[in-house]
Design an enzyme around this catalytic site. Structure first.
Site, mmCIF file in Angstrom:
data_model
loop_
_atom_site.group_PDB
_atom_site.id
_atom_site.type_symbol
_atom_site.label_atom_id
_atom_site.label_comp_id
_atom_site.label_asym_id
_atom_site.label_seq_id
_atom_site.Cartn_x
_atom_site.Cartn_y
_atom_site.Cartn_z
ATOM 1 N N HIS A 78 61.711 54.641 54.200
ATOM 2 C CA HIS A 78 62.096 53.893 53.045
ATOM 3 C C HIS A 78 62.183 55.014 51.926
ATOM 4 O O HIS A 78 62.551 54.613 50.606
ATOM 5 C CB HIS A 78 61.139 52.827 52.743
ATOM 6 C CG HIS A 78 59.724 53.352 51.845
ATOM 7 N ND1 HIS A 78 58.601 53.270 52.642
ATOM 8 C CD2 HIS A 78 59.347 53.899 50.771
ATOM 9 C CE1 HIS A 78 57.564 53.954 51.767
ATOM 10 N NE2 HIS A 78 57.979 54.091 50.542
ATOM 11 N N ASP A 124 58.535 53.114 59.777
ATOM 12 C CA ASP A 124 58.922 53.610 58.400
ATOM 13 C C ASP A 124 58.587 55.176 58.530
ATOM 14 O O ASP A 124 57.721 55.608 58.051
ATOM 15 C CB ASP A 124 57.972 53.001 57.398
ATOM 16 C CG ASP A 124 58.608 53.263 55.973
ATOM 17 O OD1 ASP A 124 59.446 53.945 55.846
ATOM 18 O OD2 ASP A 124 57.767 52.670 55.026
ATOM 19 N N GLN A 214 52.010 54.725 44.632
ATOM 20 C CA GLN A 214 53.259 55.023 44.433
ATOM 21 C C GLN A 214 53.649 56.311 44.068
ATOM 22 O O GLN A 214 53.010 57.180 43.435
ATOM 23 C CB GLN A 214 54.001 54.368 43.127
ATOM 24 C CG GLN A 214 54.561 52.815 43.536
ATOM 25 C CD GLN A 214 53.637 51.851 44.441
ATOM 26 O OE1 GLN A 214 52.467 51.791 43.813
ATOM 27 N NE2 GLN A 214 53.937 51.354 45.137
ATOM 28 N N GLY A 215 54.385 57.044 45.075
ATOM 29 C CA GLY A 215 54.861 58.382 45.056
ATOM 30 C C GLY A 215 54.137 59.235 46.107
ATOM 31 O O GLY A 215 54.588 60.393 46.412
ATOM 32 N N ASP A 216 53.304 58.500 47.003
ATOM 33 C CA ASP A 216 52.654 59.212 48.005
ATOM 34 C C ASP A 216 53.389 58.991 49.260
ATOM 35 O O ASP A 216 53.028 59.274 50.414
ATOM 36 C CB ASP A 216 51.074 58.649 48.050
ATOM 37 C CG ASP A 216 50.341 59.016 47.119
ATOM 38 O OD1 ASP A 216 50.395 60.480 46.642
ATOM 39 O OD2 ASP A 216 49.226 58.529 46.672
ATOM 40 N N SER A 217 54.193 57.845 49.119
ATOM 41 C CA SER A 217 55.052 57.422 50.229
ATOM 42 C C SER A 217 55.629 58.279 51.310
ATOM 43 O O SER A 217 56.038 59.450 50.421
ATOM 44 C CB SER A 217 56.156 56.541 50.003
ATOM 45 O OG SER A 217 55.843 55.098 49.870
HETATM 46 N N1 ARG Z 1 55.612 52.559 48.787
HETATM 47 C C1 ARG Z 1 54.897 53.308 47.910
HETATM 48 C C2 ARG Z 1 55.681 54.562 47.871
HETATM 49 O O1 ARG Z 1 57.069 54.487 47.852
HETATM 50 C C3 ARG Z 1 53.528 53.620 48.679
HETATM 51 C C4 ARG Z 1 52.706 52.759 48.206
HETATM 52 C C5 ARG Z 1 51.376 52.692 49.088
HETATM 53 N N2 ARG Z 1 50.684 51.824 48.524
HETATM 54 C C6 ARG Z 1 49.179 51.530 48.963
HETATM 55 N N3 ARG Z 1 48.954 50.588 48.393
HETATM 56 N N4 ARG Z 1 48.827 52.154 49.795
HETATM 57 O O2 ARG Z 1 55.108 55.692 47.207
#
Ligand code: ARG
Length: 268
Positions: A78, A124, A214-217
């Site tokens: 993603h 993913d 967000q940003g750790d993905s």
């Molecule tokens: N989708 C998020 C990203 O793009 C990662 C989110 C992880 N969230 C969590 N609650 N562990 O960075």
């Protein structure tokens, strides 16, 4: 929630992440001199030491990754849009401080996006080929069996230190406990649609407080193997908010896709 809705939500999140990454990632940092406030980051984590997790990669679209081979970064599907030639991504390696003068910066040449994402199979994950191999940086091996899908995991990244918060200059780390698929699903909402074989959950189910955000993905979730070496078991994927009680982090289950990842890497 059906799977399409879930993934369209994820996409929106990612766009926000990419924007935040560009605008805020490098703008947050406390200078080294003054006394630091107690660092509580990833969410509920602390600063990683230089060299502690050498294979951590920051990607310019606002995601994390792990160095899988000297020339290939493993990240989340993603975080990228498609398989094909791609020279638009910059990988920053070898530093915990993204503004460090000793950071290695390498451009991408090609992206391989998991062909099973987003489908009911899940997966993913994506590979990014770098323009040249990096030298002197350890890689992170991936789990090839389910043996390590339990226990306590470590997560790290430059993502938000609180839900809705800014991207970080310094790499943050935290430990999160394994959460079983059944417990994870029982949290309801999007969690009810968890794909057992493709996703692995982690976090403090009842209290929250520690999580990726967000940003750790795309960054790795990892632990020690039987030889006390680090091994990657997950890829930061999604969660409802960050560090909320009854909303664990969800990670791509690396062992399920290990063969596909290995074969794709061999073809890059
Ligand atoms: N989708 C998020 C990203 O793009 C990662 C989110 C992880 N969230 C969590 N609650 N562990 O960075």
């Amino acid at each position: 929630m059906d799977i399409k809705r879930r993934f369209s939500l994820l996409k929106k999140t990612l766009i926000a992440v990419a924007a935040a990454g560009t605008l805020a990632a490098l703008a947050t940092a406390p200078p080294a001199a003054a006394a630091q406030p107690p660092s509580t980051d990833v969410v509920g984590g602390t600063r990683a030491a230089q060299g502690e997790f050498p294979w951590m990669v920051r990607l310019s679209m606002g995601c994390g990754g792990a160095l899988y081979t000297p020339q290939i970064v493993l990240t989340a599907a993603h975080c990228v849009s498609r398989t094909g030639a791609n020279t638009s991504i910059t990988a920053t390696l070898g530093v915990v401080d993204l503004q460090s003068g000793s950071a290695k910066k390498v451009k991408s040449t090609y992206v391989h996006r998991s062909p099973t994402y987003p489908t009911s199979t899940g997966g993913d994950w994506a590979l990014i080929k770098l323009a040249s191999p990096v030298t002197g940086i350890a890689t992170l091996p991936i789990a090839t069996t389910t043996a390590y899908n339990n226990g306590t995991f470590t997560v790290a990244g430059w993502g938000a230190a609180s839900e809705g918060g800014a991207q970080q200059r310094y790499l943050l780390k935290a430990n999160v406990p394994f959460v079983s698929d059944s417990t994870c699903k029982a949290q309801g909402g999007s969690y009810a649609d968890l794909i057992d074989s493709a996703e692995i959950c982690a976090g403090n189910v009842n209290s929250g407080g520690v999580d990726t955000c967000q940003g750790d993905s795309g960054g790795p979730m990892f632990r020690r193997d039987a030889n006390n070496a680090w091994i990657q078991v997950g890829i930061v994927s999604w969660g409802e908010g960050c560090a909320r009680a009854h909303a664990p982090g969800v990670y791509a289950e690396v062992s399920t896709f290990a063969t596909a990842i290995k074969n794709a890497a061999a073809g890059l």
